[in-house]
Design a protein around this motif. Structure first.
Motif, PDB file in Angstrom:
ATOM      1  N   ALA A  73       0.828  -1.214   0.000  1.00 19.69           N
ATOM      2  CA  ALA A  73       0.000   0.000   0.000  1.00 19.69           C
ATOM      3  C   ALA A  73       0.859   1.260   0.000  1.00 19.69           C
ATOM      4  CB  ALA A  73      -0.931  -0.004   1.211  1.00 19.69           C
ATOM      5  N   VAL A  74       1.993   1.206   0.684  1.00 13.86           N
ATOM      6  CA  VAL A  74       2.927   2.346   0.673  1.00 13.86           C
ATOM      7  C   VAL A  74       3.603   2.459  -0.682  1.00 13.86           C
ATOM      8  CG1 VAL A  74       4.972   3.358   1.740  1.00 13.86           C
ATOM      9  CG2 VAL A  74       3.316   2.133   3.157  1.00 13.86           C
ATOM     10  N   LEU A  75       4.132   1.348  -1.171  1.00 16.86           N
ATOM     11  CA  LEU A  75       4.854   1.364  -2.443  1.00 16.86           C
ATOM     12  C   LEU A  75       3.951   1.748  -3.608  1.00 16.86           C
ATOM     13  CD1 LEU A  75       6.958  -1.911  -2.023  1.00 16.86           C
ATOM     14  CD2 LEU A  75       7.821   0.434  -1.908  1.00 16.86           C
ATOM     15  N   ASP A  76       2.684   1.341  -3.548  1.00 13.63           N
ATOM     16  CA  ASP A  76       1.768   1.569  -4.656  1.00 13.63           C
ATOM     17  C   ASP A  76       0.959   2.852  -4.518  1.00 13.63           C
ATOM     18  OD1 ASP A  76       2.624  -0.825  -5.720  1.00 13.63           O
ATOM     19  OD2 ASP A  76       0.944  -1.983  -4.903  1.00 13.63           O
ATOM     20  N   CYS A  77       1.067   3.533  -3.399  1.00 16.59           N
ATOM     21  CA  CYS A  77       0.333   4.789  -3.221  1.00 16.59           C
ATOM     22  C   CYS A  77       0.751   5.774  -4.307  1.00 16.59           C
ATOM     23  CB  CYS A  77       0.605   5.384  -1.837  1.00 16.59           C
ATOM     24  SG  CYS A  77      -0.293   6.914  -1.502  1.00 16.59           S
ATOM     25  N   GLU A  78      -0.212   6.386  -4.961  1.00 11.93           N
ATOM     26  CA  GLU A  78       0.088   7.295  -6.068  1.00 11.93           C
ATOM     27  C   GLU A  78       0.532   8.680  -5.607  1.00 11.93           C
ATOM     28  OE1 GLU A  78      -2.995   7.334  -9.020  1.00 11.93           O
ATOM     29  OE2 GLU A  78      -3.381   5.195  -8.761  1.00 11.93           O
ATOM     30  N   LYS A  79       0.597   8.888  -4.317  1.00 12.40           N
ATOM     31  CA  LYS A  79       1.101  10.141  -3.762  1.00 12.40           C
ATOM     32  C   LYS A  79       2.428   9.873  -3.060  1.00 12.40           C
ATOM     33  CE  LYS A  79      -2.810  11.407  -5.278  1.00 12.40           C
ATOM     34  NZ  LYS A  79      -4.006  11.728  -4.483  1.00 12.40           N
ATOM     35  N   PRO A  80       3.349  10.813  -3.062  1.00  9.60           N
ATOM     36  CA  PRO A  80       4.609  10.598  -2.339  1.00  9.60           C
ATOM     37  C   PRO A  80       4.349  10.451  -0.848  1.00  9.60           C
ATOM     38  CG  PRO A  80       4.434  12.865  -3.115  1.00  9.60           C
ATOM     39  CD  PRO A  80       3.308  12.123  -3.729  1.00  9.60           C
ATOM     40  N   VAL A  81       5.020   9.478  -0.238  1.00  7.58           N
ATOM     41  CA  VAL A  81       4.838   9.184   1.178  1.00  7.58           C
ATOM     42  C   VAL A  81       6.151   9.462   1.910  1.00  7.58           C
ATOM     43  CG1 VAL A  81       4.170   7.458   2.892  1.00  7.58           C
ATOM     44  CG2 VAL A  81       3.183   7.376   0.581  1.00  7.58           C
ATOM     45  N   ILE A  82       6.077  10.300   2.936  1.00  7.41           N
ATOM     46  CA  ILE A  82       7.232  10.632   3.766  1.00  7.41           C
ATOM     47  C   ILE A  82       7.092   9.924   5.103  1.00  7.41           C
ATOM     48  CG2 ILE A  82       8.486  12.468   4.972  1.00  7.41           C
ATOM     49  CD1 ILE A  82       7.435  14.426   2.897  1.00  7.41           C
ATOM     50  N   ALA A  83       8.169   9.304   5.572  1.00 10.67           N
ATOM     51  CA  ALA A  83       8.225   8.775   6.933  1.00 10.67           C
ATOM     52  C   ALA A  83       9.039   9.734   7.790  1.00 10.67           C
ATOM     53  CB  ALA A  83       8.853   7.389   6.951  1.00 10.67           C
ATOM     54  N   ALA A  84       8.461  10.167   8.910  1.00  8.45           N
ATOM     55  CA  ALA A  84       9.199  10.953   9.902  1.00  8.45           C
ATOM     56  C   ALA A  84       9.430  10.028  11.085  1.00  8.45           C
ATOM     57  CB  ALA A  84       8.410  12.190  10.307  1.00  8.45           C
ATOM     58  N   VAL A  85      10.619   9.424  11.132  1.00  9.41           N
ATOM     59  CA  VAL A  85      10.914   8.380  12.113  1.00  9.41           C
ATOM     60  C   VAL A  85      11.368   9.052  13.402  1.00  9.41           C
ATOM     61  CG1 VAL A  85      12.230   6.296  12.591  1.00  9.41           C
ATOM     62  CG2 VAL A  85      11.518   6.808  10.244  1.00  9.41           C
ATOM     63  N   ASN A  86      10.489   9.052  14.388  1.00 10.69           N
ATOM     64  CA  ASN A  86      10.713   9.790  15.623  1.00 10.69           C
ATOM     65  C   ASN A  86      11.382   8.966  16.710  1.00 10.69           C
ATOM     66  OD1 ASN A  86       7.984   8.586  15.281  1.00 10.69           O
ATOM     67  ND2 ASN A  86       7.932   8.866  17.502  1.00 10.69           N
ATOM     68  N   GLY A  87      11.551   7.673  16.485  1.00  9.00           N
ATOM     69  CA  GLY A  87      12.167   6.818  17.504  1.00  9.00           C
ATOM     70  C   GLY A  87      12.456   5.452  16.924  1.00  9.00           C
ATOM     71  N   THR A  88      12.264   4.407  17.720  1.00  9.39           N
ATOM     72  CA  THR A  88      12.588   3.054  17.291  1.00  9.39           C
ATOM     73  C   THR A  88      11.682   2.588  16.152  1.00  9.39           C
ATOM     74  OG1 THR A  88      13.376   2.452  19.497  1.00  9.39           O
ATOM     75  CG2 THR A  88      12.725   0.650  18.036  1.00  9.39           C
ATOM     76  N   ALA A  89      12.307   2.039  15.112  1.00 10.12           N
ATOM     77  CA  ALA A  89      11.593   1.406  14.003  1.00 10.12           C
ATOM     78  C   ALA A  89      12.149  -0.008  13.896  1.00 10.12           C
ATOM     79  CB  ALA A  89      11.791   2.173  12.705  1.00 10.12           C
ATOM     80  N   ALA A  90      11.356  -0.994  14.303  1.00  8.08           N
ATOM     81  CA  ALA A  90      11.846  -2.364  14.389  1.00  8.08           C
ATOM     82  C   ALA A  90      10.967  -3.310  13.581  1.00  8.08           C
ATOM     83  CB  ALA A  90      11.887  -2.818  15.844  1.00  8.08           C
ATOM     84  N   GLY A  91      11.589  -4.299  12.960  1.00  6.87           N
ATOM     85  CA  GLY A  91      10.839  -5.320  12.247  1.00  6.87           C
ATOM     86  C   GLY A  91       9.936  -4.720  11.182  1.00  6.87           C
ATOM     87  N   LEU A  92       8.657  -5.061  11.243  1.00  9.34           N
ATOM     88  CA  LEU A  92       7.683  -4.496  10.323  1.00  9.34           C
ATOM     89  C   LEU A  92       7.724  -2.974  10.348  1.00  9.34           C
ATOM     90  CD1 LEU A  92       5.108  -4.358   8.553  1.00  9.34           C
ATOM     91  CD2 LEU A  92       3.789  -4.921  10.598  1.00  9.34           C
ATOM     92  N   GLY A  93       7.973  -2.381  11.519  1.00  4.60           N
ATOM     93  CA  GLY A  93       8.051  -0.924  11.619  1.00  4.60           C
ATOM     94  C   GLY A  93       9.203  -0.342  10.822  1.00  4.60           C
ATOM     95  N   ALA A  94      10.346  -1.031  10.824  1.00  2.76           N
ATOM     96  CA  ALA A  94      11.481  -0.582  10.024  1.00  2.76           C
ATOM     97  C   ALA A  94      11.146  -0.672   8.540  1.00  2.76           C
ATOM     98  CB  ALA A  94      12.720  -1.414  10.339  1.00  2.76           C
ATOM     99  N   HIS A  95      10.520  -1.757   8.139  1.00  2.00           N
ATOM    100  CA  HIS A  95      10.195  -1.935   6.723  1.00  2.00           C
ATOM    101  C   HIS A  95       9.101  -0.967   6.281  1.00  2.00           C
ATOM    102  CE1 HIS A  95      11.760  -6.311   7.310  1.00  2.00           C
ATOM    103  NE2 HIS A  95      12.711  -5.400   7.377  1.00  2.00           N
ATOM    104  N   LEU A  96       8.199  -0.615   7.188  1.00  2.49           N
ATOM    105  CA  LEU A  96       7.187   0.398   6.886  1.00  2.49           C
ATOM    106  C   LEU A  96       7.857   1.723   6.560  1.00  2.49           C
ATOM    107  CD1 LEU A  96       4.218   1.337   6.794  1.00  2.49           C
ATOM    108  CD2 LEU A  96       4.361   1.684   9.273  1.00  2.49           C
ATOM    109  N   ALA A  97       8.869   2.086   7.334  1.00  2.00           N
ATOM    110  CA  ALA A  97       9.601   3.326   7.055  1.00  2.00           C
ATOM    111  C   ALA A  97      10.375   3.235   5.747  1.00  2.00           C
ATOM    112  CB  ALA A  97      10.556   3.640   8.213  1.00  2.00           C
ATOM    113  N   LEU A  98      11.053   2.112   5.527  1.00  4.07           N
ATOM    114  CA  LEU A  98      11.904   1.971   4.348  1.00  4.07           C
ATOM    115  C   LEU A  98      11.103   1.902   3.056  1.00  4.07           C
ATOM    116  CD1 LEU A  98      14.598  -0.552   5.642  1.00  4.07           C
ATOM    117  CD2 LEU A  98      14.634   1.952   5.694  1.00  4.07           C
TER     118      LEU A  98
END
Length: 262
Positions: free
Chosen positions: A94-119
């Motif tokens: 859903a992130v990769l295919d979203c037709e709008k640019p998506v910015i992640a503002a990583v405010n702290g720990t991004a682990a596992g699925l959370g890291a991949h969500l940001a990436l």
């Protein structure tokens, strides 16, 4: 409550994970809500950029394993694969295919699925305290949520193996050095910088950005003839948009363009 705050302001869809007591770990309901909100942003012409962040000390600690909702018992063959396809993989898509640019503002720990969500996001800003952790090996698990697809494309194969084999926490400056984030900013500047970037994207040529995102995301999976053909069709489609016409007129008239996202 699904644990996500949502607001559309100045053509930006703001998605804020709000389960600080769990470092914003994703329950199935929260994950599915994010998928829906990303699909809505993609389809809504009034939304021209998406900003994803979290509250508290964590961006996202991954899947909430304590919820147990994604662990049917007893399992039968196919359950796990189906859960991944319809769950974590669907969110990353859903992130990769979203037709709008998506910015992640990583405010702290991004682990596992959370890291991949940001990436999976198109642009990644990180606070100085942010950490990225490929936590799967610590639990005796195989990486999921598209991690083995995303990580080597950002860091190269050997670095990806190091991160996934050891599961060590990666600090924000090192993540920037490896190409996982675009910029590291002081804690107090993360929200403002993210808003500034989102606002800038929201005033850009939205359809051209969507086509550019598609070309870039598919480039590493295609050969040169396919990439050139995709580029040619993207140009063909984009030249039918109002923003392309406005951009060309603005150039000829020696003025700044006023893009409408159409």
């Amino acid at each position: 409550m699904t644990g996500v705050e949502h607001e559309v302001r100045d053509h930006v869809s703001y998605l804020t994970l709000n389960r600080p007591e769990t470092l914003n770990a994703l329950t199935p309901a929260l994950r599915d809500r994010l998928v829906d909100l990303l699909a809505e942003a993609s389809a809504d012409p009034s939304v021209r950029a998406v900003l994803l962040t979290g509250t508290g000390r964590g961006f996202c600690a991954g899947a909430d394993l304590r919820s147990g909702a994604d662990s049917p018992s007893p399992r039968i063959p196919g359950d796990v694969a189906r859960t991944l396809r319809t769950g974590a993989q669907r969110l990353i898509a859903a992130v990769l295919d979203c037709e709008k640019p998506v910015i992640a503002a990583v405010n702290g720990t991004a682990a596992g699925l959370g890291a991949h969500l940001a990436l999976a996001c198109d642009l990644v800003l990180a606070a100085e305290s942010a950490r990225f952790i490929e936590v799967f090996v610590r639990r005796g698990l195989v990486p999921d949520a598209g991690g083995a697809y995303l990580l080597p494309r950002l860091t190269g194969l050997q670095r990806a193996k190091e991160l996934m084999f050891f599961g060590d926490a990666l600090c924000a400056p090192e993540a920037e050095r490896l190409g996982l984030v675009n910029r590291v900013v002081p804690e107090g500047e993360l929200a403002k910088t993210a808003r500034d970037w989102a606002t800038r994207l929201a005033t850009g040529p939205t359809r051209a950005l969507a086509l550019t995102k598609h070309l870039l995301n598919s480039s590493l999976d295609s050969d040169r003839p396919a990439a050139f053909a995709a580029e040619a069709w993207a140009q063909e489609i984009n030249l039918t948009t109002q923003d392309a016409g406005e951009g060309l007129r603005a150039f000829a008239e020696r003025r700044g363009p006023e893009f409408l996202g159409r």
